[in-house]
Design a protein around this motif. Structure first.
Motif, PDB file in Angstrom:
ATOM      1  N   THR A   1      -0.992   8.085  -7.134  1.00  0.00           N
ATOM      2  CA  THR A   1      -0.554   7.199  -8.208  1.00  0.00           C
ATOM      3  C   THR A   1       0.534   6.223  -7.765  1.00  0.00           C
ATOM      4  OG1 THR A   1       0.950   8.971  -8.887  1.00  0.00           O
ATOM      5  CG2 THR A   1      -1.138   8.786 -10.084  1.00  0.00           C
ATOM      6  N   GLY A   2       0.894   6.261  -6.485  1.00  0.00           N
ATOM      7  CA  GLY A   2       1.896   5.339  -5.968  1.00  0.00           C
ATOM      8  C   GLY A   2       1.368   3.917  -5.880  1.00  0.00           C
ATOM      9  N   CYS A   3       2.275   2.961  -5.722  1.00  0.00           N
ATOM     10  CA  CYS A   3       1.853   1.551  -5.691  1.00  0.00           C
ATOM     11  C   CYS A   3       0.963   1.239  -4.492  1.00  0.00           C
ATOM     12  CB  CYS A   3       3.078   0.622  -5.709  1.00  0.00           C
ATOM     13  SG  CYS A   3       4.269   0.903  -4.388  1.00  0.00           S
ATOM     14  N   CYS A   4       0.975   2.077  -3.467  1.00  0.00           N
ATOM     15  CA  CYS A   4       0.051   1.942  -2.326  1.00  0.00           C
ATOM     16  C   CYS A   4      -0.826   3.179  -2.191  1.00  0.00           C
ATOM     17  CB  CYS A   4       0.817   1.702  -1.034  1.00  0.00           C
ATOM     18  SG  CYS A   4       1.695   0.146  -0.982  1.00  0.00           S
ATOM     19  N   ARG A   5      -1.024   3.874  -3.312  1.00  0.00           N
ATOM     20  CA  ARG A   5      -1.855   5.084  -3.372  1.00  0.00           C
ATOM     21  C   ARG A   5      -1.400   6.163  -2.394  1.00  0.00           C
ATOM     22  NH1 ARG A   5      -7.916   4.029  -2.938  1.00  0.00           N
ATOM     23  NH2 ARG A   5      -7.290   2.922  -1.063  1.00  0.00           N
ATOM     24  N   GLY A   6      -0.086   6.158  -2.115  1.00  0.00           N
ATOM     25  CA  GLY A   6       0.469   7.192  -1.247  1.00  0.00           C
ATOM     26  C   GLY A   6       0.339   6.906   0.228  1.00  0.00           C
TER      27      GLY A   6
END
Length: 432
Positions: A170-175
Motif C-alpha cells: 500500500t506504499g506510494c511505490c508498492r513497497g
C-alpha cells in the motif's frame, strides 16, 4: 516594496558573444564583515545606485542577489503581516506533520518495522514547507534520500509514505522504493534519490519538459520544478552541468540547497573552498540567494519570488537555505562528530517554535488552535502506522515489475505468467 529579486538587489545579465546591446548593470561591492553566525552572511553584497555602464566595463559581470534581510526589509516598508491566518495555520500544520511523522519513523525503525537506512528531516521543516506549499499539484518536486517530508508537503498521504517505509504493497511505490525512493505520479513527486546529485538531472529534465510543452507544443503550461539537495552535493559535476543547462535554456526550475552544514560527518566548512554556495548561481548567469532556512517566513518570501520568475519564463534561481538537522545523518548514525554546543545553538532556533511564536504574537492563532492541530496530526500519524502495519507485504510476482523496460523479454513468460514464479527460474544459479 523590496523583494528578494527587486532591481535594487539584482544586476541584469551581461551581453554575450560580443553583443553590443545596452544592458542595465548594477555595480556591487562587498560589505564589511558581519558578526552574524550564518555562513552566507559573513559577507553580504550591497548594490549601489543603478547607472549605465559601457560594454568594456561590464564584461564578465554576473547577476548577484543577497537576501538575508529580505523579510526585515519587507516589514520596514509594509506594516501588513507576511501571512494570513489561513496561510499561517497551513504552514504550521505541514511543519508539525513533518516533525511528528519523522519522530514516529524513529520509533518504528528502532522497533524493527523499517529496514535499511532511514534519514530524518527534523529541524529542516521550514525549507520543505516554505517552498512546496506554494506549488500547484502539477508542479514537480525532486528530492534526495531525506525525502519523507518533501513527499508529505507535496500531498502524498501519511498512509502511503509510512506504508512505503514499512515495505508494504500500500506504499506510494508498492513497497519497492523504501525510505530513499518516495515517488508519486499523481502528485508529481518525482522521487527521492539515494545517490547525491542524481536527482538534479531528473529535475532539469522535468523543467525542460515544461518549457518544451509551453513553447514548442503551445500547451498552456506554467509548471515549475523544485530540486532539493544538500550542501554535500554542491561539489559534484551534475550540479554544475545542470546549472549551466538551466541557465542556457532559461528553464523554470529552482535549485534549493538544504545546507545543514554537514555532509554525513564532514563539515561543510572543511569540504568546500568557498562555503557560500549561493555565489555559484551568478557564475552561471542566474540569481543566487542565501536565506535563513530556520525561518519558514523568510524561506517563503524567497520562494515566492523564485517560483514567480520561473513561471514568467525568466529562468532558474539558486537558493541556499542554511538550516540544521536535529538528528544524525541517519538513524544508524550515533551523531558523535558534531559539537554539542553547535547542536544546542540550532535547537534553540527550532523553526516550528519560531512560527508558533509569530502566530501567537501577531494574533493570527491562539494556543488552543495550535494544540488542536498538534492533536489532529498525532492521530493522523498513529493511524498511518496502524494502516501500514496491517497492510500486506508485496507478492513475489512484484519482484521483477518495473525493472525492465520490456518485461515480456524477461519478466513474463510466453504463457503470461511471471518467470520468477516458475521453480525452474533460478535453477542452476547456485552452481553459477
Amino acid at each position: 516594496m523590496a523583494t528578494a529579486f527587486a532591481p535594487t538587489k539584482l544586476t541584469a545579465t551581461v551581453p554575450l558573444h560580443g553583443s553590443q546591446e545596452n544592458r542595465l548593470l548594477l555595480p556591487i561591492r562587498l560589505a564589511p564583515l558581519s558578526s552574524s553566525s550564518f555562513l552566507g552572511s559573513t559577507r553580504s553584497l550591497t548594490v549601489n545606485s543603478p547607472r549605465r555602464l559601457n560594454h568594456s566595463n561590464a564584461t564578465r559581470r554576473s547577476p548577484v542577489v543577497a537576501v538575508q534581510e529580505v523579510v526585515k526589509e519587507k516589514q520596514s516598508t509594509n506594516n501588513s503581516l507576511l501571512i494570513t491566518k489561513e496561510e499561517g495555520l497551513e504552514l504550521y500544520e505541514d511543519m508539525i506533520l513533518g516533525r511528528s511523522f519523522e519522530d514516529m519513523c524513529a520509533q518504528m525503525y528502532y522497533r524493527g518495522k523499517m529496514f535499511g537506512f532511514v534519514h530524518l528531516y527534523n529541524g529542516q521543516e521550514a525549507v520543505s514547507t516554505g517552498f512546496i506549499k506554494l506549488l500547484t499539484k502539477s508542479d514537480s518536486v525532486v528530492s534526495t534520500y531525506r525525502d519523507h517530508v518533501h513527499a508529505l508537503s507535496k500531498g502524498v498521504s501519511a498512509r502511503a509514505v509510512m506504508s512505503e517505509l514499512f515495505g508494504k504493497v500500500t506504499g506510494c511505490c508498492r513497497g519497492q522504493g523504501g525510505s530513499m525512493h518516495m515517488f508519486s505520479k499523481e502528485h508529481n513527486m518525482l522521487g527521492g534519490f539515494a545517490f547525491i546529485g542524481e536527482g538534479i538531472p531528473v529535475a532539469t529534465g522535468a523543467a525542460f519538459s515544461s518549457k518544451y510543452r509551453r513553447e514548442v507544443l503551445k500547451q498552456d503550461c506554467e509548471d515549475v520544478t523544485v530540486a532539493f539537495f544538500g550542501d554535500g552535493t554542491c561539489n559534484n559535476g551534475q550540479f554544475y552541468e545542470c546549472l549551466n543547462m538551466a541557465a542556457l535554456y532559461k528553464l523554470p526550475i529552482i535549485f534549493v540547497v538544504e545546507n545543514n552544514l554537514w555532509a554525513i560527518g564532514m563539515s561543510h566548512l572543511r569540504a568546500t573552498s568557498d562555503p557560500e554556495i549561493w555565489k555559484k548561481g551568478p557564475a552561471f548567469g542566474m540569481p543566487g540567494v542565501h536565506v535563513d532556512g530556520m525561518d519558514v517566513l523568510k524561506v517563503r518570501e524567497v520562494a515566492k519570488e523564485a517560483v514567480t520568475r520561473a513561471r514568467r519564463g525568466e529562468g532558474p534561481t539558486l537558493v541556499e537555505c542554511e538550516t540544521y538537522r536535529f538528528r544524525g545523518h541517519s538513524l544508524a548514525d550515533p551523531d558523535e562528530l558534531r559539537d554539542a554546543a553547535e547542536k544546542a545553538k540550532y535547537a534553540a532556533r527550532d523553526p516550528i517554535v519560531a512560527l508558533k511564536k509569530y502566530l501567537i504574537e501577531n494574533k493570527l492563532a491562539k494556543e488552543a488552535e495550535l494544540k488542536s492541530i498538534e492533536k489532529k496530526i498525532d492521530e493522523l500519524v498513529e493511524e498511518a502506522v496502524e494502516f501500514a502495519d496491517a497492510s500486506p507485504q508485496p507478492g513475489r510476482s512484484q519482484l521483477l515489475e518495473n525493472v525492465f523496460a520490456d518485461p515480456k523479454g524477461f519478466g513474463i513468460g510466453p504463457d503470461g505468467r511471471y518467470r520468477c514464479e516458475d521453480p525452474k527460474f533460478t535453477e542452476g544459479t547456485a552452481q553459477v
